[in-house]
Scaffold this motif. Structure first.
Motif, mmCIF file in Angstrom:
data_model
loop_
_atom_site.group_PDB
_atom_site.id
_atom_site.type_symbol
_atom_site.label_atom_id
_atom_site.label_comp_id
_atom_site.label_asym_id
_atom_site.label_seq_id
_atom_site.Cartn_x
_atom_site.Cartn_y
_atom_site.Cartn_z
ATOM 1 N N PRO A 58 0.827 -1.217 0.000
ATOM 2 C CA PRO A 58 0.000 0.000 0.000
ATOM 3 C C PRO A 58 0.858 1.262 0.000
ATOM 4 C CG PRO A 58 -0.896 -1.610 1.535
ATOM 5 C CD PRO A 58 0.424 -2.139 1.072
ATOM 6 N N TYR A 81 -7.955 2.511 0.490
ATOM 7 C CA TYR A 81 -8.286 2.293 1.891
ATOM 8 C C TYR A 81 -8.398 3.618 2.645
ATOM 9 C CZ TYR A 81 -6.625 -2.493 1.055
ATOM 10 O OH TYR A 81 -6.443 -3.768 0.576
ATOM 11 N N LYS A 96 -3.699 -0.722 17.979
ATOM 12 C CA LYS A 96 -3.966 -1.588 16.832
ATOM 13 C C LYS A 96 -4.530 -0.774 15.684
ATOM 14 C CE LYS A 96 -6.552 -4.740 18.774
ATOM 15 N NZ LYS A 96 -7.344 -5.996 18.890
ATOM 16 N N PHE A 121 -7.284 -1.854 8.764
ATOM 17 C CA PHE A 121 -7.334 -1.361 7.402
ATOM 18 C C PHE A 121 -8.670 -1.602 6.721
ATOM 19 C CE2 PHE A 121 -3.889 0.451 4.874
ATOM 20 C CZ PHE A 121 -2.944 0.652 5.849
ATOM 21 N N GLY A 122 -9.327 -2.663 6.988
ATOM 22 C CA GLY A 122 -10.566 -2.968 6.281
ATOM 23 C C GLY A 122 -10.314 -3.484 4.872
ATOM 24 N N THR A 123 -11.378 -3.565 4.085
ATOM 25 C CA THR A 123 -11.283 -4.150 2.743
ATOM 26 C C THR A 123 -11.229 -3.113 1.640
ATOM 27 O OG1 THR A 123 -13.673 -4.413 2.711
ATOM 28 C CG2 THR A 123 -12.379 -6.324 3.386
ATOM 29 N N TYR A 158 1.412 -7.191 8.486
ATOM 30 C CA TYR A 158 0.061 -7.438 8.043
ATOM 31 C C TYR A 158 0.047 -8.695 7.176
ATOM 32 C CZ TYR A 158 -0.683 -2.470 9.128
ATOM 33 O OH TYR A 158 -0.756 -1.249 9.743
ATOM 34 N N GLN A 172 -2.547 -10.361 4.055
ATOM 35 C CA GLN A 172 -3.638 -10.001 3.158
ATOM 36 C C GLN A 172 -4.150 -11.241 2.470
ATOM 37 O OE1 GLN A 172 -2.743 -7.241 -0.087
ATOM 38 N NE2 GLN A 172 -4.760 -6.334 0.223
ATOM 39 N N GLY A 218 -10.633 -11.040 -0.132
ATOM 40 C CA GLY A 218 -11.898 -10.747 0.523
ATOM 41 C C GLY A 218 -11.785 -10.296 1.969
ATOM 42 N N LEU A 219 -10.584 -10.334 2.526
ATOM 43 C CA LEU A 219 -10.423 -9.979 3.937
ATOM 44 C C LEU A 219 -9.597 -8.723 4.150
ATOM 45 C CD1 LEU A 219 -9.843 -13.521 5.468
ATOM 46 C CD2 LEU A 219 -11.949 -12.169 5.465
ATOM 47 N N GLY A 220 -9.061 -8.165 3.108
ATOM 48 C CA GLY A 220 -8.291 -6.938 3.250
ATOM 49 C C GLY A 220 -6.994 -7.150 3.995
ATOM 50 N N LEU A 221 -6.452 -6.069 4.512
ATOM 51 C CA LEU A 221 -5.202 -6.104 5.276
ATOM 52 C C LEU A 221 -5.528 -6.269 6.752
ATOM 53 C CD1 LEU A 221 -3.332 -3.196 3.551
ATOM 54 C CD2 LEU A 221 -2.348 -5.447 3.882
ATOM 55 N N GLN A 271 -3.815 -6.724 10.617
ATOM 56 C CA GLN A 271 -2.585 -6.519 11.377
ATOM 57 C C GLN A 271 -2.279 -7.746 12.230
ATOM 58 O OE1 GLN A 271 -2.545 -3.408 14.435
ATOM 59 N NE2 GLN A 271 -0.739 -2.540 13.451
ATOM 60 N N GLY A 301 -1.699 -7.724 17.166
ATOM 61 C CA GLY A 301 -2.696 -7.057 16.357
ATOM 62 C C GLY A 301 -3.979 -7.864 16.359
ATOM 63 N N ASP A 302 -4.645 -7.916 15.217
ATOM 64 C CA ASP A 302 -5.930 -8.604 15.142
ATOM 65 C C ASP A 302 -5.818 -10.111 14.914
ATOM 66 O OD1 ASP A 302 -7.178 -5.717 13.467
ATOM 67 O OD2 ASP A 302 -7.659 -6.367 15.496
ATOM 68 N N LEU A 346 -0.295 -13.313 1.617
ATOM 69 C CA LEU A 346 0.626 -12.253 1.213
ATOM 70 C C LEU A 346 0.899 -11.400 2.448
ATOM 71 C CD1 LEU A 346 2.146 -10.658 -0.986
ATOM 72 C CD2 LEU A 346 -0.022 -9.515 -1.523
ATOM 73 N N PHE A 366 2.862 -8.208 4.455
ATOM 74 C CA PHE A 366 3.485 -6.894 4.302
ATOM 75 C C PHE A 366 4.023 -6.413 5.635
ATOM 76 C CE2 PHE A 366 2.466 -5.884 0.021
ATOM 77 C CZ PHE A 366 1.239 -6.448 -0.246
ATOM 78 N N PHE A 422 5.279 0.932 3.344
ATOM 79 C CA PHE A 422 5.116 -0.512 3.249
ATOM 80 C C PHE A 422 6.236 -1.139 2.443
ATOM 81 C CE2 PHE A 422 0.999 -1.738 4.996
ATOM 82 C CZ PHE A 422 0.435 -0.498 5.230
#
Lengths: 112, 113
Positions: free
Chosen positions: A44, A87, A99, A102-104, B35, B37, B40-43, B45, B58-59, B88, B90, B104
């Motif tokens: 990104p 994003y 934390k 980023f979301g989709t 992160y 990736q 369908g789930l995005g980035l 952490q 992170g998550d 993937l 990052f 990044f």
């Protein structure tokens, strides 16, 4: 941290302005809005950020509503190279909750 | 040139074989993050670090470890990789607190068989 909501996809004709919306209704007074984009599977790339005033740089403009609950990223003259996932994120600013979500994002497709 | 580097860029491995993905930045940034990736789930952490010897989850931290012994390096360790860690990855870094502008890396594509 403030959750953001973006449309999953948008199309825009080449040469036209691309307007990408983002809702962040739970944003706190000291939290910034950041925009990044990701071209294909590359890392990104930062585009722009703002707090409450509109911002412009060489890549884009950012319009933030007065109540700060939503914003719009504007690419003034979209080109095919602007096809990417965009994003909108609101990084947390309260200590102890660092934390980052980023979301989709929104997949923007520029149509020739 | 200011940059974040990751190695390797591509990796195919087998279940259970420990691996490390390295991340290095040359900008003297305090904050670093990993992160993953997935379609369908995005980035999402995995772990982040606010400075040397300071790391936090992170998550999606399960199955991963990190360390921050030097400011410039933030390796991601998979002690016993599983196929659901095919993804993937990052690495990112930023200068100040509160996740100011992030830089990044180019990404590491991992396949676990």
């Amino acid at each position: 941290d403030a959750k953001t909501t973006q449309p999953p996809s948008m199309d825009c004709a080449e040469g036209r302005a691309a307007n990408l919306p983002c809702n962040h209704s739970t944003i706190s007074g000291n939290e910034y809005v950041y925009w990044y984009r990701q071209i294909h599977s590359q890392g990104p790339q930062y585009i722009i950020h703002g707090l409450k005033n509109n911002e412009t740089n060489e890549m884009a403009s950012l319009i933030i509503t007065e109540d700060r609950k939503s914003s719009t990223l504007i690419l003034p003259h979209a080109t095919l190279r602007d096809t990417a996932v965009y994003y909108c994120i609101v990084p947390p600013r309260n200590f102890g909750n660092e934390k980052l979500t980023f979301g989709t994002g929104t997949r923007l497709t520029i149509i020739p | 040139e200011a940059q974040v580097t990751q190695n390797p860029r591509y990796l195919i491995t087998v279940t259970g074989k420990k691996l490390t993905v390295t991340c290095s930045q040359n900008m003297n940034h305090e904050y670093m993050s990993w992160y993953r990736q997935d379609p369908g789930l995005g980035l999402r952490q995995i772990y982040y670090s606010m400075n040397v010897e300071v790391t936090d989850k992170g998550d999606v931290p399960e199955g991963y470890k990190v360390s921050r012994k030097e400011k410039r390096n933030f390796p991601l360790i998979l002690e016993s990789p599983s196929p659901n860690q095919t993804s993937l990855y990052f690495c990112a870094s930023s200068h100040g607190p509160n996740w100011e502008t992030q830089y990044f890396g180019p990404g590491t594509r991992l396949l676990v068989l």
